[in-house]
Write an enzyme that holds these catalytic residues in place. Structure first.
Site, mmCIF file in Angstrom:
data_model
loop_
_atom_site.group_PDB
_atom_site.id
_atom_site.type_symbol
_atom_site.label_atom_id
_atom_site.label_comp_id
_atom_site.label_asym_id
_atom_site.label_seq_id
_atom_site.Cartn_x
_atom_site.Cartn_y
_atom_site.Cartn_z
ATOM 1 N N CYS A 1 38.106 11.435 130.654
ATOM 2 C CA CYS A 1 36.850 10.829 131.154
ATOM 3 C C CYS A 1 35.655 11.681 130.778
ATOM 4 O O CYS A 1 34.580 11.166 130.455
ATOM 5 C CB CYS A 1 36.871 10.701 132.671
ATOM 6 S SG CYS A 1 38.177 9.675 133.273
ATOM 7 N N ASP B 1 22.196 -13.289 130.244
ATOM 8 C CA ASP B 1 22.452 -14.349 131.240
ATOM 9 C C ASP B 1 23.443 -13.881 132.324
ATOM 10 O O ASP B 1 23.862 -14.670 133.164
ATOM 11 C CB ASP B 1 22.983 -15.623 130.548
ATOM 12 C CG ASP B 1 24.255 -15.350 129.739
ATOM 13 O OD1 ASP B 1 24.769 -14.195 129.749
ATOM 14 O OD2 ASP B 1 24.758 -16.291 129.087
HETATM 15 C C1 BEZ Z 1 41.733 11.882 132.145
HETATM 16 O O1 BEZ Z 1 40.581 11.441 132.250
HETATM 17 O O2 BEZ Z 1 41.963 12.879 131.485
HETATM 18 C C2 BEZ Z 1 42.869 11.176 132.821
HETATM 19 C C3 BEZ Z 1 42.672 10.558 134.033
HETATM 20 C C4 BEZ Z 1 43.738 9.916 134.630
HETATM 21 C C5 BEZ Z 1 44.980 9.871 134.004
HETATM 22 C C6 BEZ Z 1 45.144 10.470 132.791
HETATM 23 C C7 BEZ Z 1 44.089 11.126 132.187
#
Ligand code: BEZ
Length: 220
Positions: free
Chosen positions: A44, A134
């Site tokens: 992330c 929209d």
């Molecule tokens: C990550 O963002 O590294 C991650 C988050 C949840 C499960 C696996 C990876």
């Protein structure tokens, strides 16, 4: 669950930029809502770093970004400091929604049943929802939590969806912005000259059917 063509539900949320009423926040822009399993997770972090690096590319396309992660605002703000430092980005202009109870994630079908957090709760997947001005859902991509998104692909599909909203074309396999497009099967031969001043090539096929018609990318 929201289907293609549905008006995306309006919702209220706390974010890193204050309280958001979603439809009002979108205004007349396109919108990209994307979810993350949790703050301070490695994949992330790379994704939010890429979104931050590419903010101008989304602005050029009139697409407002809004992330969702299942932690609170204070946690998000601390995480943003890590992301800015690691990816060396001065600006982090888009909000992150705090969905601590996973209420929005569940409402919008963003759950990955195969990945659980330390308490056994299913994690949020990596959803991408592209909304038109929209407020209807134009595209959705669902990646499992363990697979990070491809940002060339996200920009590519935005270009395709925006182009095909404006012109009577569809984009072929592996299309990249600027390359040839397919004329929609519903376009009549007598309308080709007016709709496609750059010309149309009708390809000869064993079936004898004239459905394979290509034209230069109409916005070039
Ligand atoms: C990550 O963002 O590294 C991650 C988050 C949840 C499960 C696996 C990876």
């Amino acid at each position: 669950m929201v289907n293609l063509g549905d008006v995306f539900p309006d919702f209220e949320a706390e974010t890193t930029q204050g309280h958001v009423q979603f439809h009002e926040w979108l205004g007349d822009s396109w919108g990209l809502l994307f979810s993350h399993p949790a703050d301070f997770t490695p994949v992330c972090t790379t994704e939010l770093g890429r979104f931050a690096q590419l903010q101008e590319k989304f602005e050029e396309r009139n697409v407002k970004l809004i992330a969702l992660s299942c932690d609170g605002v204070e946690s998000h703000l601390k995480w943003i400091e890590d992301i800015r430092a690691h990816f060396k980005v001065d600006k982090f202009t888009f909000p992150i929604i705090a969905d601590e109870k996973r209420e929005l994630a569940i409402q919008f079908g963003m759950i990955d049943p195969d990945e659980k957090d330390a308490t056994g709760m299913p994690l949020t997947c990596r959803a991408v929802f592209l909304l038109g001005p929209d407020k209807r859902l134009k595209l959705s991509l669902l990646y499992p939590a363990t697979t990070g998104r491809n940002f060339d692909e996200i920009l590519r599909v935005i270009d395709s969806v925006q182009l095909t909203a404006k012109y009577k074309v569809a984009t072929p396999a592996d299309w990249k912005h600027g390359t040839y497009c397919m004329v929609l099967p519903t376009v009549k031969d007598e309308d080709l000259a007016e709709l496609f001043p750059a010309g149309v090539e009708q390809h000869t096929l064993p079936s004898g059917k004239g459905y394979l018609r290509t034209t230069p990318c109409p916005d070039q």
